[in-house]
Write a protein that holds these residues in place. Structure first.
Motif, PDB file in Angstrom:
ATOM      1  N   UNK A   1       0.741   3.725  -3.074  1.00  0.00           N
ATOM      2  CA  UNK A   1       0.636   5.595  -2.580  1.00  0.00           C
ATOM      3  C   UNK A   1       1.776   6.332  -2.939  1.00  0.00           C
TER       4      UNK A   1
ATOM      5  N   UNK B   1       0.869  -0.850  -0.134  1.00  0.00           N
ATOM      6  CA  UNK B   1       0.030  -0.470   0.044  1.00  0.00           C
ATOM      7  C   UNK B   1       1.010   1.329  -0.470  1.00  0.00           C
TER       8      UNK B   1
ATOM      9  N   UNK C   1      -9.736  14.279  -0.170  1.00  0.00           N
ATOM     10  CA  UNK C   1     -10.547  12.997   0.720  1.00  0.00           C
ATOM     11  C   UNK C   1     -11.002  11.664  -0.176  1.00  0.00           C
TER      12      UNK C   1
ATOM     13  N   UNK D   1      -7.034   4.772  -1.751  1.00  0.00           N
ATOM     14  CA  UNK D   1      -6.238   3.519  -0.714  1.00  0.00           C
ATOM     15  C   UNK D   1      -6.515   3.390   0.115  1.00  0.00           C
ATOM     16  N   UNK D   2      -7.553   4.028   1.102  1.00  0.00           N
ATOM     17  CA  UNK D   2      -8.813   2.751   2.030  1.00  0.00           C
ATOM     18  C   UNK D   2      -9.602   1.528   1.833  1.00  0.00           C
ATOM     19  N   UNK D   3      -9.785   1.916   0.562  1.00  0.00           N
ATOM     20  CA  UNK D   3     -10.632   0.832  -0.004  1.00  0.00           C
ATOM     21  C   UNK D   3      -9.853  -0.536  -0.906  1.00  0.00           C
TER      22      UNK D   3
ATOM     23  N   UNK E   1      -6.947  -0.577   0.040  1.00  0.00           N
ATOM     24  CA  UNK E   1      -6.242  -1.884   1.383  1.00  0.00           C
ATOM     25  C   UNK E   1      -7.703  -2.520   1.270  1.00  0.00           C
ATOM     26  N   UNK E   2      -8.764  -2.558   1.366  1.00  0.00           N
ATOM     27  CA  UNK E   2      -9.338  -3.725   2.604  1.00  0.00           C
ATOM     28  C   UNK E   2      -9.479  -4.447   0.686  1.00  0.00           C
TER      29      UNK E   2
ATOM     30  N   UNK F   1     -19.292   8.168  -6.343  1.00  0.00           N
ATOM     31  CA  UNK F   1     -20.249   8.189  -5.421  1.00  0.00           C
ATOM     32  C   UNK F   1     -20.375   9.694  -4.682  1.00  0.00           C
TER      33      UNK F   1
ATOM     34  N   UNK G   1      -9.161  10.562  -2.703  1.00  0.00           N
ATOM     35  CA  UNK G   1      -7.662   9.956  -3.305  1.00  0.00           C
ATOM     36  C   UNK G   1      -7.839   9.067  -1.891  1.00  0.00           C
ATOM     37  N   UNK G   2      -8.157  10.080  -0.270  1.00  0.00           N
ATOM     38  CA  UNK G   2      -7.518   9.077   0.720  1.00  0.00           C
ATOM     39  C   UNK G   2      -8.485   7.614   0.631  1.00  0.00           C
TER      40      UNK G   2
ATOM     41  N   UNK H   1     -12.538   6.597  -9.473  1.00  0.00           N
ATOM     42  CA  UNK H   1     -13.686   6.971 -10.470  1.00  0.00           C
ATOM     43  C   UNK H   1     -14.620   6.903 -10.031  1.00  0.00           C
ATOM     44  N   UNK H   2     -14.279   5.162  -9.331  1.00  0.00           N
ATOM     45  CA  UNK H   2     -16.295   4.628  -8.426  1.00  0.00           C
ATOM     46  C   UNK H   2     -16.437   5.806  -6.997  1.00  0.00           C
TER      47      UNK H   2
END
Lengths: 700, 176
Positions: free
Chosen positions: B21, B17, B44, B50-52, B54-55, B82, B46-47, B77-78
Motif C-alpha cells: 500500500x 500488504x 473505493x 488491496x482487499x482482493x 490480501x485475499x 467491475x 483502490x481499497x 484494472x479488473x
C-alpha cells in the motif's frame, strides 16, 4: 509522441491523488473481519463459522434436521473456540465425515483410533475443520457468508436448502438477541407490550407527562415485519397539559449512534419555526419509532412536516445507508397537498455520490407509511427520492398500505411454475435451468405481491464472480400465475431505448450481443460456459500452448458448434474472425480463431513431431535468414491440423522476438508440413508491426 | 524504502500488504481514477484492490518487483472494470470530475492540463494503455499481464491509442 511530456502531464495532474493513511486504515478495517478466524475468534464470528459449517454440511447431507439440532445446541455454548469442548469438535468432524466432505483421512483415522491424547485430538480436529473451511469464507456485518467465497460446489445449493437455511438463520439471530449473546447484546427483541412501555416511558420520563394524561392517550402501534420496525404514536391535543412539550426538542435519554440524526433535526427546526407551526394547530401527532431490537430511529414527531422530514432522513441513512455526513438536511424539501392529504418529502441525490447507483434501485424501506419513487431511466446526473405519508398517522387497521396477505403459493411451487413457463416459452430444458443458480425473492410492486425468480450463472472472469442473468420470472404469490417469464434477450428492447438516450455505449452493447449470441449458439448455458473459461483462465495458458491432446479434444467439442453457428448466421462476424482485434470482455475471438482448423493427434503414418520440427527449422532458417539454433531454441507452438483428413499437417510457430536479432527481424516464423511426407507446404514470418503480414488466426 | 522490495526479506502477510500500500497505493489509486474518471469511486476501487490482493496473496508468486506491481495493477484494472459495469448510463462531467481531484502537488500548465484531459477523453481501453505505458512506464509484456493480452495485442492497441491522442492534439492545433 513525446513520452516524457505525457508522463509529466499525467504525473502533475494526478499528483494530488495519494493513498493516505486513512485509506490504508480503511483497507485494514475491511480486512479485519476476515482475519479474526486466524486469531482470537469472537462469539459472533464463531457463530458465523458454525452457521457456515451448518450450511455447507447440510447442503451436502440429507440429515439436515440432525445437523440443525446439533448446531442449535452448539450455538448456545460459550462461543469462544477455547471454550469449545472437544466432544463438539469431534462431533463436527464426524458430521463432516458422514457428509462425505473431503478431509485429511489420515488425521481422521488417527482421531478415531483412540490412541491419541486429548490434546492431539483437539489439534487433529482443528486441522480437519480448518483445512476445509478455515480460510475460505467471508463474513460481513449481516452474518451473511458471501456466496462468492463459498467452495464452488456450494454456490449451487438447492433452493430448498437455501430457504430452510435462511429461515433457520433468522431464528438463530433472534434467539441470540434474546439471549443477549449477539452483537447487540444490550438490547432485546421488542414485542408489542415493549414498544408501548417504551413509548409510555418516553412520554412520562423524558417528556414529563403526568400519569393521568398518559391514561387518556390512545396509543397506536404498528409493526413492519419485513423492515422490523415498530412505531408507536398518539395524538396530543391542546387540552392535554404539556402538549407542547415535545416541541422543545427533548429526546430520549438513551442516545445511540443515531443521535447524529437528532442533531440534524435540531439544526433544521429552530425554536421560531416550532412556535410558528403550533399557532394554528389543535393537535399534534407524536410518533416513536424503534427497530425490533429497540435500537435507533427514536425520532419523535411533533408535526407531520417534521415526520416527513424524519422519514426522508431515515430513508437515506437507514435504508439506503448513506452516511450521515454525506446527507445535507437543508436539501430535503417537504410539501403538502391538501387535496390528496399527502405530505411529500423529496431529496436529490447526486449521481456522482459514491455508490449512488447501487443504492438507488434495490433497497426500499418499510412500505407501511410511505411510498418510494425513484426515476431510473436514461442518463441522469441525479436521482430524486420521494417519501410520502398521509396527513395523519393512521391506526393499524386503516393503514394505507397494509402488509401483503400471507402467500398462498410456496416458493417451491412458484419455482416450478416459473420453470414450466420458461421451458414452454423458450424451449429450454429443466436440466439447463437446474444447472443455474436459482434465486427466489419477493417482488412487490404497485401493491401486487409476487415472487421474483432468477436463473443465473456466474462470470468467472469477474474478480467477484459477477452474476450473469439468464432467465427470470415473476409469479403471483396468491394464485401462482406466472406474471412474466423473460430471457435476457427480452431485455434488448429496453437497452435499445436507453441507447437512444445515451449512445456512448453502443459499440459495447453490440459487441456484448454478438458475444452472447455466439456463446449461446455454442451450446453454453450457465456452468458449461464458465467451466471452459475457467479451464482456460486458470491455467494462464493461451491456446497455442496447449498440448496436442487438449487441442484435439477442444476441436472435437467446440468446433462443430462454432461451425454450425457461423453457417446459420449470415450477419457480419468479421469482428470475431480477427484474432488480433482487441476484445476487452471476452475471449470470443479465440473461440473462432481456435476452431478455424480441426486438430487431432498424429497417427502411425505421420512423421514424429521431432522429425517434422527439424525439417521445419531447416526450411525457416533458409527462408528468413535466421540462425537455425535460434529457431530450435525459440518458444514453439505446435499444431496437428486434420482439417483435410487425407493430408494432415504439422504446423509450427516459433517466437524469436527475444533472440536479439535486431529491430527489423521477424517476431515469429511459421511452417506447415505434410505430416506424412515432410514436404514443407508453406512458411511465413510475422514482422514487427503486427498490423502487417500474417495474423495468428490465419495460421492456427 | 519498505522491506517488501528488498530481495530475500521475509515479511509477514500484514507487513507485505502494508508495504504494497505504501509503495504502490498512490499508483493504484491514480490508475483507478484514470479508469473510472471519478475520484470517489477511485478511492473505493483502490481499497477493493488491496482487499482482493490480501485475499489472493497466497496465490501470488513473486518473480520480481515488476511482476508484483503488474499483478496489483491487473487487480486494479479488473476491479475498475467491475465498477464500470454499473456505470453504463452515467454521464461523466470530465472537467467537473477533474476539478474534484485534490489540488495537484505540482504546478500544472494549461498545456499539461489539456493533455491530461485529452487522455481522459480517450475510450477506456486507450486511456488505460496510455496510462500504463506513458505514466506507469511498463513494458509491453507487463502491460500484457495487467490487461490479460498478448504483447502483440498490447502493441496494436497502443498504436491505436497514440493515433487517437494525436488526432485530439491536431484537433486543437497542438503538435505536442
Amino acid at each position: 509522441m513525446n513520452k516524457e511530456y505525457i508522463r509529466s502531464a499525467m504525473e502533475k495532474n494526478l499528483s494530488g491523488l495519494c493513498m493516505q493513511g486513512d485509506m490504508r486504515a480503511a483497507v485494514w478495517n475491511s480486512i479485519q473481519g476476515g482475519k479474526k478466524v486466524k486469531k482470537k475468534i469472537s462469539a459472533a464470528l464463531v457463530l458465523a463459522i458454525i452457521l457456515m459449517l451448518a450450511t455447507v454440511t447440510a447442503l451436502a447431507v440429507s440429515n439436515w434436521e440432525a445437523v440443525k439440532d446439533y448446531l442449535s445446541q452448539v450455538s448456545k455454548l460459550d462461543r469462544e473456540t477455547k471454550g469449545w469442548p472437544l466432544e463438539d469438535r469431534l462431533r463436527l468432524v464426524e458430521l463432516m465425515h458422514e457428509a462425505g466432505i473431503p478431509m485429511d483421512e489420515e488425521a481422521y483415522r488417527r482421531l478415531q483410533s483412540g490412541a491419541v491424547s486429548e490434546q492431539e485430538k483437539t489439534a487433529l480436529s482443528d486441522r480437519i475443520i480448518e483445512a476445509r473451511y478455515g480460510s475460505d469464507w467471508q463474513w460481513n456485518a449481516n452474518d451473511v457468508i458471501a456466496q462468492s467465497e463459498w467452495p464452488v460446489e456450494m454456490r449451487y445449493q438447492s433452493l430448498e436448502s437455501a430457504i430452510e437455511y435462511e429461515q433457520w438463520l433468522d431464528a438463530q439471530r433472534k434467539t441470540d438477541e434474546v439471549q443477549g449473546i449477539g452483537a447487540d447484546a444490550e438490547y432485546h427483541l421488542m414485542r408489542e407490550e415493549d414498544i408501548i412501555a417504551l413509548f409510555r416511558d418516553y412520554l412520562e420520563n423524558s417528556l414529563g407527562f403526568e400519569k393521568e394524561s398518559l391514561a387518556r392517550m390512545k396509543i397506536q402501534v404498528s409493526h413492519d415485519e419485513s423492515a422490523r420496525v415498530w412505531q408507536a404514536g398518539c395524538l396530543l391535543t391542546k387540552e392535554e397539559p404539556g402538549w407542547h412539550l415535545p416541541t422543545q426538542g427533548d429526546q430520549m435519554s438513551r442516545r445511540t449512534e443515531e443521535s447524529t440524526m437528532f442533531d440534524y433535526i435540531q439544526a433544521y427546526l429552530t425554536e421560531d419555526m416550532l412556535k410558528e407551526r403550533l399557532q394554528d394547530r389543535e393537535e399534534i401527532p407524536l410518533v416513536l419509532s424503534v427497530d425490533d431490537w429497540g435500537r435507533d430511529t427514536r425520532f419523535r414527531c411533533t408535526d407531520m412536516e417534521e415526520y416527513a422530514f424524519c422519514g426522508m432522513l431515515s430513508e437515506l441513512t437507514e435504508i439506503k445507508n448513506f452516511t450521515y455526513a454525506s446527507v445535507e438536511p437543508d436539501r430535503i424539501r417537504v410539501s403538502h397537498s391538501p387535496e390528496g392529504g399527502l405530505w411529500t418529502a423529496s431529496y436529490i441525490v447526486d449521481a456522482a455520490h459514491p455508490g449512488a447507483y447501487n443504492r438507488m434501485p434495490d433497497e426500499q424501506g418499510p412500505d407501511t407509511v410511505y411510498e418510494y419513487l425513484c426515476e431510473w431511466e436514461g442518463a441522469q446526473e441525479s436521482f430524486t427520492i420521494t417519501w410520502q405519508c398521509t396527513d395523519w398517522m393512521r391506526p393499524v387497521d386503516e393503514h394505507p398500505l397494509p402488509p401483503a396477505a400471507p402467500p398462498q403459493v410456496s416458493r417451491r411451487e412458484a419455482l416450478s411454475a416459473a420453470k414450466e413457463a420458461l421451458m414452454a416459452k423458450y424451449g429450454c430444458t429443466e436440466e439447463a435451468l437446474d444447472a443455474m443458480r436459482q434465486d427466489v425473492s419477493d417482488w412487490d410492486t404497485d401493491g401486487a405481491a409476487e415472487y421474483y425468480i432468477e436463473f443465473v450463472g456466474y462470470d468467472y472472469f469477474s474478480a467477484n464472480y459477477a452474476r450473469l442473468f439468464n432467465y427470470a420470472a415473476r409469479v403471483d404469490k396468491e394464485t401462482g400465475r406466472v406474471v412474466a417469464a423473460v430471457s435476457r434477450e427480452d431485455w434488448e428492447p429496453m437497452t435499445d431505448r436507453r441507447l437512444v438516450v445515451d449512445d456512448s455505449n453502443r459499440e459495447r452493447v453490440e459487441q456484448d450481443r454478438k458475444d452472447r449470441a455466439l456463446r449461446l449458439a455454442a451450446g453454453e448455458t450457465g456452468n458449461e460456459l464458465t467451466d471452459r473459461h475457467l479451464y482456460y483462465d486458470e491455467q494462464y495458458v493461451p491456446f497455442e500452448d496447449w498440448d496436442l491432446n487438449a487441442k484435439a479434444a477442444y476441436s472435437q467439442t467446440v468446433k462443430p458448434r462454432i461451425d454450425a453457428f457461423l453457417a446459420a448466421h449470415g450477419e457480419d462476424l468479421a469482428y470475431y474472425l480477427d484474432a488480433e482485434k482487441d476484445n476487452w470482455y471476452t475471449i470470443t475471438a479465440c473461440y473462432i480463431a481456435t476452431t478455424r482448423h480441426a486438430y487431432g493427434l498424429p497417427d502411425e503414418g505421420a512423421l514424429a513431431e521431432e522429425d517434422a520440427f527439424r525439417l521445419a527449422c531447416a526450411a525457416l532458417s533458409d527462408a528468413y535468414d535466421v540462425p537455425r539454433e535460434i529457431i530450435e531454441n525459440g518458444k514453439k507452438s505446435v499444431y496437428y491440423d486434420v482439417t483435410s483428413p487425407g493430408r494432415p499437417l504439422w504446423k509450427f510457430c516459433v517466437d524469436v522476438r527475444n533472440a536479439g536479432l535486431g529491430e527489423d527481424a521477424p517476431w515469429a516464423v511459421f511452417a506447415a508440413l505434410d505430416a506424412r511426407t515432410g514436404e514443407v507446404i508453406v512458411t511465413h514470418f510475422k514482422p514487427v508491426n503486427p498490423e502487417e503480414g500474417l495474423r495468428m488466426s490465419d495460421f492456427m | 524504502m519498505n522491506g517488501a522490495l528488498v530481495p530475500g526479506a521475509v515479511l509477514t502477510p500484514e507487513e507485505t500488504l502494508e508495504a504494497w500500500m505504501r509503495e504502490y497505493g498512490s499508483a493504484v489509486l491514480r490508475t483507478c481514477f484514470v479508469c473510472l474518471a471519478d475520484a470517489h469511486l477511485a478511492q473505493d476501487a483502490a481499497q477493493d484492490t488491496f482487499i482482493k490482493a490480501w485475499r489472493a496473496m497466497d496465490k501470488f508468486r513473486k518473480q520480481s518487483p515488476a511482476s508484483e506491481k503488474a499483478w496489483l495493477m491487473r487487480i486494479a484494472v479488473n476491479t475498475c472494470r467491475d465498477y464500470r459495469r454499473g456505470m453504463w448510463f452515467r454521464k461523466v462531467d470530465l472537467p467537473g470530475e477533474i476539478e474534484k481531484l485534490p489540488p495537484p502537488a505540482l504546478q500544472v500548465s494549461d498545456g499539461e492540463r489539456e493533455t491530461f484531459l485529452d487522455v481522459m477523453r480517450l475510450p477506456d481501453k486507450h486511456r488505460q494503455i496510455i496510462l500504463l505505458y506513458y505514466y506507469q512506464q511498463m513494458t509491453l509484456r507487463e502491460m500484457g499481464e495487467v490487461l490479460g493480452l498478448k504483447p502483440s495485442s498490447v502493441h496494436h492497441r497502443l498504436k491505436k491509442a497514440e493515433a487517437a491522442l494525436r488526432r485530439a492534439w491536431e484537433g486543437r492545433g497542438d503538435d505536442e
